[in-house]
Design an enzyme around this catalytic site. Sequence first.
Site, mmCIF file in Angstrom:
data_model
loop_
_atom_site.group_PDB
_atom_site.id
_atom_site.type_symbol
_atom_site.label_atom_id
_atom_site.label_comp_id
_atom_site.label_asym_id
_atom_site.label_seq_id
_atom_site.Cartn_x
_atom_site.Cartn_y
_atom_site.Cartn_z
ATOM 1 C CB ILE A 57 58.755 76.876 -13.476
ATOM 2 C CG1 ILE A 57 58.745 76.623 -11.966
ATOM 3 C CG2 ILE A 57 60.172 77.012 -14.002
ATOM 4 C CD1 ILE A 57 59.329 75.284 -11.579
ATOM 5 C CE1 TYR A 156 64.679 69.251 -3.646
ATOM 6 C CE2 TYR A 156 65.817 67.615 -2.311
ATOM 7 C CZ TYR A 156 65.780 68.442 -3.417
ATOM 8 O OH TYR A 156 66.845 68.471 -4.283
HETATM 9 N N1 SER Z 1 71.266 68.802 -1.212
HETATM 10 C C1 SER Z 1 69.860 68.535 -1.216
HETATM 11 C C2 SER Z 1 69.229 69.016 0.016
HETATM 12 O O1 SER Z 1 69.894 69.007 1.009
HETATM 13 C C3 SER Z 1 69.593 67.078 -1.347
HETATM 14 O O2 SER Z 1 69.110 66.862 -2.620
HETATM 15 O O3 SER Z 1 68.091 69.377 -0.004
#
Ligand code: SER
Length: 342
Positions: A57, A156
């Site tokens: 991407i 994240y």
């Molecule tokens: N399941 C994801 C993670 O553990 C949470 O958005 O990164």
Amino acid sequence: MVRKKITLITGANGEVGHGLIRALHAMPGALPIVVLDLRGMDEAILPLVDTSITGDILDTDLLDNLMSEYEIDTIYHLAALLSTHSEFRPEAAHRVNVQGTINLLHVAIEQAAWRDEAVRFLFPGSVAAYGMPDLATKHRAAPVPEDDYLHPITMYGCNKLYDEHLGRYYMHHYRQLAARPHSTGIDFRCVRFPGLISATTMPAGGTSDYAPEMLHAAAQGQPYACFVRPDTIMPFLAMPDGIQALLALAAAPRTALTRCVYNVTGFSLTAGEIAARVQQDFPAAQITFAPQPGRQTIVDSWPARLDDSAARRDWGWQPRYDAETAFRDYLIPTIRQQYAPR
Ligand code: SER
């Protein structure tokens, strides 16, 4: 030249992608599906898509080519590096999770301008967008609504939260100083997911992974050392409900939506409760607890419970599975089938 009208799915070879492709493929009248993933699509999924593109991407030439070839009606932008993986390569995660998202938002804007019709942009947000200040607050807090405790402690989580803001920005405020500001035509809709648990696929590099890992290990007769304490609690959702949430939000009339971002949740359980529930059906399961401080801190920073009343009110969200039925009717029977000797 008439371009083929399609649904585009990025990160399509991930867990959510697999479930989404199966569901879209089964929908009568659904548009052809074009998928983009760094890895080629799994053999089992390949027949369900119109075109599979192996690519990045971050490759804007590739995205430009896509735009010239197709009329993109809806984008499910699923490509991302999950929370644990992202901590090992935070800057790389930022590139994929943020610049990658901007690239796709740009695709949506261009497409909407060409066809003079909005492009729906479905985005999976995450419980990682939250950051509870401490364990006491986490345990005391009422189910957390969308706009509280937004102090993520992972790259994240920061990326996902910022992406939500970018979606809102591009939908409502992009080029706001232009002589004649006009709508960009992006119809950005985000489902903020808790930990997703699938009976058929495994996550890669997340921090809620202990739940599916525990279950899949037990079903295969393998021992499992859980990387968080037994009292660790967070919200979860069975994968079919996660897919259903994306589809239902995509189908909701724009006028019904009062926000860009919606929490969804199924049930909250502690790691100890999940282990006990797994052991009920797999009595030989060897589950031990070996907390890893780093990953423990991450899950401790996520809310114990999410408030999804806005989704229920605006687009009729209702999970099919609660803690009991998720295991009884979906996870356990499906996983038994999955690993049954052939
Ligand atoms: N399941 C994801 C993670 O553990 C949470 O958005 O990164």
